[in-house]
Design a protein around this motif. Structure first.
Motif, PDB file in Angstrom:
ATOM      1  N   THR A  54       0.825  -1.224   0.000  1.00 58.59           N
ATOM      2  CA  THR A  54       0.000   0.000   0.000  1.00 58.59           C
ATOM      3  C   THR A  54       0.853   1.265   0.000  1.00 58.59           C
ATOM      4  N   GLY A  55       2.109   1.154   0.459  1.00 61.46           N
ATOM      5  CA  GLY A  55       3.012   2.312   0.383  1.00 61.46           C
ATOM      6  C   GLY A  55       3.205   2.757  -1.061  1.00 61.46           C
ATOM      7  N   ALA A  77       0.650  11.534   2.277  1.00 58.88           N
ATOM      8  CA  ALA A  77      -0.126  10.428   2.858  1.00 58.88           C
ATOM      9  C   ALA A  77      -0.947  10.884   4.066  1.00 58.88           C
ATOM     10  N   ARG A  87      -0.008  11.957  12.567  1.00 57.08           N
ATOM     11  CA  ARG A  87      -1.118  12.492  11.770  1.00 57.08           C
ATOM     12  C   ARG A  87      -2.442  11.971  12.350  1.00 57.08           C
ATOM     13  N   ARG A 146      -6.524   9.626   1.848  1.00 56.60           N
ATOM     14  CA  ARG A 146      -6.541   8.352   2.575  1.00 56.60           C
ATOM     15  C   ARG A 146      -7.890   7.653   2.395  1.00 56.60           C
ATOM     16  N   GLY A 165       1.534  -2.000   5.215  1.00 55.94           N
ATOM     17  CA  GLY A 165       1.465  -0.537   5.225  1.00 55.94           C
ATOM     18  C   GLY A 165       1.607   0.004   6.627  1.00 55.94           C
ATOM     19  N   ARG A 166       0.768   0.999   6.944  1.00 53.72           N
ATOM     20  CA  ARG A 166       0.819   1.611   8.277  1.00 53.72           C
ATOM     21  C   ARG A 166      -0.500   1.456   9.032  1.00 53.72           C
ATOM     22  N   ASP A 167      -1.598   1.302   8.252  1.00 50.62           N
ATOM     23  CA  ASP A 167      -2.939   1.314   8.842  1.00 50.62           C
ATOM     24  C   ASP A 167      -3.760   0.088   8.430  1.00 50.62           C
ATOM     25  N   GLN A 168      -3.089  -0.945   7.966  1.00 52.72           N
ATOM     26  CA  GLN A 168      -3.834  -2.070   7.396  1.00 52.72           C
ATOM     27  C   GLN A 168      -4.617  -2.839   8.467  1.00 52.72           C
ATOM     28  N   ARG A 216      10.344  10.896   9.657  1.00 45.85           N
ATOM     29  CA  ARG A 216       9.231  10.222   8.962  1.00 45.85           C
ATOM     30  C   ARG A 216       8.373   9.448   9.970  1.00 45.85           C
ATOM     31  N   VAL A 229       6.354  12.125   0.396  1.00 44.47           N
ATOM     32  CA  VAL A 229       5.252  11.165   0.496  1.00 44.47           C
ATOM     33  C   VAL A 229       4.555  11.182   1.862  1.00 44.47           C
ATOM     34  N   SER A 230       5.297  11.404   2.927  1.00 39.56           N
ATOM     35  CA  SER A 230       4.646  11.326   4.237  1.00 39.56           C
ATOM     36  C   SER A 230       3.579  12.415   4.417  1.00 39.56           C
ATOM     37  N   ASP A 239       4.530  10.138  10.320  1.00 34.98           N
ATOM     38  CA  ASP A 239       3.581   9.044  10.064  1.00 34.98           C
ATOM     39  C   ASP A 239       2.746   8.708  11.304  1.00 34.98           C
ATOM     40  N   TYR A 244       0.559   5.317  -2.027  1.00 32.67           N
ATOM     41  CA  TYR A 244       0.822   6.684  -1.548  1.00 32.67           C
ATOM     42  C   TYR A 244       2.011   7.295  -2.289  1.00 32.67           C
ATOM     43  N   ARG A 245       3.000   6.457  -2.598  1.00 31.88           N
ATOM     44  CA  ARG A 245       4.148   6.942  -3.378  1.00 31.88           C
ATOM     45  C   ARG A 245       3.699   7.370  -4.776  1.00 31.88           C
TER      46      ARG A 245
HETATM   47  O1   DC Z   1       6.219   1.849   3.097  1.00 30.83           O
HETATM   48  P1   DC Z   1       6.643   3.040   2.225  1.00 30.83           P
HETATM   49  O2   DC Z   1       7.947   3.678   2.669  1.00 30.83           O
HETATM   50  O3   DC Z   1       6.656   2.719   0.772  1.00 30.83           O
HETATM   51  O4   DC Z   1       5.497   4.133   2.452  1.00 30.83           O
HETATM   52  C1   DC Z   1       5.548   5.375   1.837  1.00 30.83           C
HETATM   53  C2   DC Z   1       4.810   6.404   2.677  1.00 30.83           C
HETATM   54  O5   DC Z   1       3.409   6.145   2.646  1.00 30.83           O
HETATM   55  C3   DC Z   1       5.225   6.492   4.144  1.00 30.83           C
HETATM   56  O6   DC Z   1       5.454   7.855   4.499  1.00 30.83           O
HETATM   57  C4   DC Z   1       4.042   5.988   4.907  1.00 30.83           C
HETATM   58  C5   DC Z   1       2.887   6.137   3.953  1.00 30.83           C
HETATM   59  N1   DC Z   1       1.931   5.043   4.063  1.00 30.83           N
HETATM   60  C6   DC Z   1       0.777   5.286   4.739  1.00 30.83           C
HETATM   61  O7   DC Z   1       0.592   6.378   5.256  1.00 30.83           O
HETATM   62  N2   DC Z   1      -0.166   4.314   4.844  1.00 30.83           N
HETATM   63  C7   DC Z   1       0.039   3.111   4.279  1.00 30.83           C
HETATM   64  N3   DC Z   1      -0.906   2.171   4.390  1.00 30.83           N
HETATM   65  C8   DC Z   1       1.251   2.847   3.586  1.00 30.83           C
HETATM   66  C9   DC Z   1       2.190   3.839   3.494  1.00 30.83           C
END
Ligand code: DC
Length: 254
Positions: A63-64, A131, A216, A137, A158-161, A209, A127-128, A213, A67-68
């Motif tokens: 999922t990153g 995102a 937020r 989102r 990812g971060r919020d899965q 970062r 990207v942060s 991350d 956002y990228r």
């Molecule tokens: O995992 P990554 O470095 O490719 O993620 C890129 C950016 O996207 C990082 O700043 C966190 C954000 N991100 C997010 O907010 N939610 C996700 N599910 C995945 C990534």
């Protein structure tokens, strides 16, 4: 102070991912299963998720990359990074999706692959905050759930899965490692790719970062309360994947 912390097996992270599955026994084919892997950058999450998916016969969602891709679109289409409406409109028109015929699946915008663009330094730099845009989102969370509908046997990272997107996932992991270890892994990756790397700069970037991350208001980086937490600081890549595989198999077969 020692500026270069020892990092067990760090450079091997990428070297391992194309090996054939150690254990070819896939999970029962008929059953949907969502496995989430969340955590900060530099924990080896993406390679771990991809290898775990291969071993279990599941699909893999990065999922990153989505956002990228959004951040790359903001730069390449010269959109004001503060104009949330314009960003969402352009990302929506790009119809971001994955080409599932490739391994790993390739992220596409306007039906063209943009995977090569999304790891560039200028994309990583913005990207942060991109995102962090709540409307974006919402769009991404909807897309990720649609993907899971079409690929119901999925390892998604990812971060919020595990917290926001798939709160009912069958198995949730949260991978972590100390900022020093994560910075050293990143330095090793950059040097292996023939690029220069300053450990102190990388450490500062990683800490910034993490801060951005995790603070937020929308979909912050946070361990799901029901996640299995693993600190990978002193673990080899194989041991991390073995641990996750064991946990998924134990839960999926009961
Ligand atoms: O995992 P990554 O470095 O490719 O993620 C890129 C950016 O996207 C990082 O700043 C966190 C954000 N991100 C997010 O907010 N939610 C996700 N599910 C995945 C990534």
């Amino acid at each position: 102070m020692n500026a270069t912390p020892a990092v067990p097996d760090a450079p091997k992270v990428h070297a391992k991912i194309d090996l054939p599955p150690k254990n070819p026994i896939v999970l029962p084919h008929s059953r949907p299963i969502i496995v989430t892997i969340d955590g900060p950058a530099g924990t080896g999450k993406s390679s771990v998720a991809r290898t775990l998916a291969k071993r279990l016969g599941l699909d893999f969602l990065d999922t990153g990359a989505m956002y990228r891709a959004a951040a790359a679109i903001v730069i390449d289409h010269q959109i004001d990074p503060n104009d949330a409406d314009a960003i969402v409109a352009q990302v929506h028109s790009a119809d971001l999706h994955f080409d599932w015929k490739t391994d790993p699946p390739t992220i596409m915008a306007w039906d063209r692959p943009i995977a090569a663009r999304i790891r560039d330094a200028d994309v990583t730099a913005i990207v942060s905050p991109i995102a962090g845009i709540a409307e974006l989102r919402r769009l991404m969370v909807g897309e990720q759930r649609l993907i899971a509908h079409e690929h119901p046997r999925l390892v998604t990272e990812g971060r919020d899965q595990g917290t926001v997107v798939f709160p009912d996932a069958a198995v949730k992991f949260y991978l972590d490692a100390s900022p020093e270890v994560r910075a050293a892994r990143r330095a090793d990756q950059l040097r292996a790719a023939g690029r220069s790397a300053d450990l102190a700069d990388l450490l500062r970037e990683i800490i910034a970062r993490d801060q951005s991350d995790s603070t937020r208001s929308d979909g912050p980086l946070r361990a799901p309360p029901d996640a299995i937490r693993i600190d990978t600081s002193s673990m080899t890549f194989d041991r991390v994947v073995d641990t996750l595989e064991r946990e998924v198999r134990a839960r999926a077969t009961t």
